[in-house]
Design a protein around this motif. Structure first.
Motif, PDB file in Angstrom:
ATOM      1  N   TRP A  94      45.611  31.292  48.556  1.00  0.00           N
ATOM      2  CA  TRP A  94      44.620  30.237  48.354  1.00  0.00           C
ATOM      3  C   TRP A  94      43.236  30.786  48.695  1.00  0.00           C
ATOM      4  O   TRP A  94      43.099  31.898  49.213  1.00  0.00           O
ATOM      5  N   GLY A  95      42.206  30.016  48.328  1.00  0.00           N
ATOM      6  CA  GLY A  95      40.839  30.435  48.638  1.00  0.00           C
ATOM      7  C   GLY A  95      40.433  31.700  47.915  1.00  0.00           C
ATOM      8  O   GLY A  95      40.804  31.948  46.765  1.00  0.00           O
ATOM      9  N   TRP A  96      39.654  32.534  48.641  1.00  0.00           N
ATOM     10  CA  TRP A  96      39.117  33.734  48.017  1.00  0.00           C
ATOM     11  C   TRP A  96      40.206  34.741  47.666  1.00  0.00           C
ATOM     12  O   TRP A  96      40.041  35.535  46.716  1.00  0.00           O
ATOM     13  N   ARG A  97      41.338  34.697  48.368  1.00  0.00           N
ATOM     14  CA  ARG A  97      42.424  35.634  48.061  1.00  0.00           C
ATOM     15  C   ARG A  97      43.038  35.325  46.695  1.00  0.00           C
ATOM     16  O   ARG A  97      43.338  36.228  45.913  1.00  0.00           O
ATOM     17  N   ARG A  98      43.227  34.040  46.413  1.00  0.00           N
ATOM     18  CA  ARG A  98      43.756  33.669  45.096  1.00  0.00           C
ATOM     19  C   ARG A  98      42.767  34.070  44.001  1.00  0.00           C
ATOM     20  O   ARG A  98      43.163  34.605  42.958  1.00  0.00           O
ATOM     21  N   ALA A  99      41.478  33.816  44.236  1.00  0.00           N
ATOM     22  CA  ALA A  99      40.466  34.176  43.246  1.00  0.00           C
ATOM     23  C   ALA A  99      40.435  35.682  43.015  1.00  0.00           C
ATOM     24  O   ALA A  99      40.331  36.152  41.871  1.00  0.00           O
ATOM     25  N   LEU A 100      40.532  36.462  44.090  1.00  0.00           N
ATOM     26  CA  LEU A 100      40.477  37.914  43.965  1.00  0.00           C
ATOM     27  C   LEU A 100      41.669  38.446  43.181  1.00  0.00           C
ATOM     28  O   LEU A 100      41.519  39.299  42.296  1.00  0.00           O
ATOM     29  N   VAL A 101      42.866  37.944  43.468  1.00  0.00           N
ATOM     30  CA  VAL A 101      44.057  38.414  42.754  1.00  0.00           C
ATOM     31  C   VAL A 101      43.972  38.039  41.276  1.00  0.00           C
ATOM     32  O   VAL A 101      44.325  38.840  40.399  1.00  0.00           O
TER      33      VAL A 101
END
Length: 530
Positions: A12-19
């Motif tokens: 979730w958050g920036w980790r989901r966006a990065l992946v």
């Protein structure tokens, strides 16, 4: 596998966006010049798993519940288009003193906008989400719909459609002649996303069997079509393609225009290469003539002196039309002109689909007040042609001409070649140097040949110039930044294909089948839940 899938789903958050961003960037490896389509078998399953975890809050409204899915698709699209289109910024460095400031707009701004299409794709997919193979079909449907819209909304820009990743070689291009790009986009995503089933227990074997069947059908049809004997040629055309590799920093420099023109004449009049006849047709790239014929009528005389009896030149040129009324402004067109052996312009085709900000300025009154002009192209703003028609070349052959990126629009090409025997694409990709851009452009032109069952002549200022047969096979080509000519004796024959309208219909049949698969999966899930 399930443990890794669980971690991806719970991001979730920036980790989901990065992946999501990295998965989109990885998918670009499936496009030319890399042609590593196996990367898509990782990027799209990751996207599906991210969508598994993109459920909206229960109390949110309909749009609120789709917001997480839209965000995943948007970040995926931003990564895809940023990694796939960064080279567009190179065009602004040709005149860096004037346009370098706009590089962020080109490199980042265009992907930011195009990413909304993939955000739309994943939001639509999430509306039809279920477990198992249903969500794979929903993802494929969403992307097929988004790619279709990307072909015409806001003037259209279907560059690097996902389906091209499934067509790196002629063997894998042949199915596009039946189901068109709409169908190829849908099936490509469907097959690429299938490994996501490995993260669960449902439909694994059914999905693997279906993916294998689709791949086998594609390869089998390609093999049969390529192995079929060529029909007898109705005529032959001896032709020469001239690739001058002119430095764009000199293109509109008045002090070197005569040298550039003399080089074009000299290359065109070279003796035929060994084993070839004198060319009946000579082709020059987009805007190859470095001045206006209205200002230099002696140039037509020089061309007439260079051509021998029966020869014709198709040359990219800026065409000027005088003002319609006294005191009005002249209009300029990006054109291909047909010049006979008397030095007379006997026909011309104007570019109909212009490049926004490159060849014309949309909302020009507003931008002019802000001091913004078009970023690239020639020294004047261009007007769009009103229509396109085939040009009759030696041998009474009907040639359909497409200037620059017009050739990437499947429907436009499919409709306009219906009464033609040959596709001609003139372009000037030198704006983008030796980057992925010219290779991607060539691949899309190559697919148009296989799609329409017509030979393709492509002439580019600095490459890739090529002759492609009606099944998408390269007969001869010149590399990027090479200076030279191609002499070819081209048999004129048409590979039978379904019409452009029928290809569109077949593509939508594929898309409808994906919708049906999704709905059946949703119904089955609900029945099991009850």
């Amino acid at each position: 596998m399930q443990r890794l899938a669980g971690r991806i789903i719970l991001l979730w958050g920036w980790r989901r966006a990065l992946v999501a961003f990295l998965a989109g960037a990885l998918a670009v490896l499936g496009q030319a010049p890399y042609d590593f389509f196996a990367a898509c078998f990782l990027s799209f399953p990751v996207l599906v798993l991210l969508l598994d975890g993109a459920a909206g809050e229960a109390g949110a409204g309909p749009l609120g519940r789709l917001k997480p899915a839209f965000a995943v698709g948007w970040w995926f699209g931003f990564g895809y288009f940023l990694a796939g289109l960064w080279w567009i910024g190179g065009a602004l460095l040709v005149e860096a003193d004037s346009f370098a400031w706009a590089m962020p707009l080109a490199i980042v701004g265009i992907p930011l906008v195009l990413a909304f299409f993939y955000g739309f794709a994943t939001a639509v997919a999430r509306l039809m989400w279920s477990d198992g193979i249903g969500r794979i079909a929903a993802t494929a449907f969403g992307f097929a719909l988004a790619e279709w819209l990307r072909g015409f909304l806001f003037t259209g820009f279907p560059w690097n459609a996902i389906g091209y990743a499934a067509m790196p070689v002629p063997l894998m291009m042949q199915a596009v002649s039946v189901i068109g790009m709409n169908g190829m986009n849908a099936l490509a995503v469907f097959v690429f996303a299938m490994p996501a089933l490995l993260a669960g227990r449902r439909h694994i074997w059914a999905g693997a069997a279906l993916a294998a069947l689709l791949v086998a059908a594609d390869l089998g049809f390609g093999y049969v079509r390529l192995a079929a004997p060529e029909p007898p040629a109705s005529r032959h055309l001896d032709l020469r393609i001239v690739q001058p590799s002119v430095d764009l920093s000199e293109k509109w420099d008045a002090s070197v225009r005569d040298r550039i023109f003399a080089t074009m004449l000299a290359m065109s009049s070279e003796p035929p290469q060994k084993g070839h006849e004198k060319p009946q047709l000579i082709l020059w790239p987009e805007t190859a003539v470095p001045f206006l014929f209205t200002e230099r009528p002696d140039a037509l005389t020089a061309i007439g002196d260079m051509l021998t009896d029966g020869q014709m030149l198709l040359a990219g040129a800026i065409r000027e039309e005088g003002p319609a009324t006294a005191g009005g402004d002249a209009r300029y067109y990006n054109s291909v002109v047909a010049i006979n052996d008397q030095g007379e312009i006997v026909d011309a085709v104007d570019k109909v689909h212009l490049v926004p900000f490159g060849e014309y300025l949309p909302f020009d009154d507003l931008f002019s007040r802000l001091g913004i002009d078009q970023f690239v192209a020639g020294p004047m703003s261009l007007s769009a042609g009103s229509s396109r028609h085939p040009i009759t070349i030696p041998g009474s052959i009907q040639a359909a001409l497409f200037i620059c990126y017009e050739v990437i629009f499947p429907q436009l090409v499919g409709v306009d070649v219906a009464s033609s025997e040959l596709i001609v694409n003139v372009t000037n990709d030198a704006w983008f140097g030796d980057t992925p851009g010219p290779y991607q452009h060539f691949r899309q032109a190559q697919v148009r040949a296989a799609e329409n069952g017509l030979p393709l002549l492509r002439v580019a200022n600095n490459g890739i110039s090529a002759v492609v047969d009606p099944r998408g096979r390269v007969v001869d080509a010149l590399a990027i930044n090479a200076r030279g000519v191609i002499d070819v004796r081209l048999p004129i024959w048409r590979q039978d294909t379904v019409s452009a309208g029928q290809r569109t219909t077949n593509g939508f049949v594929v898309i409808i089948l994906l919708v049906a698969t999704s709905l059946i999966a949703i119904a089955t899930t609900r029945l099991r839940a009850n």
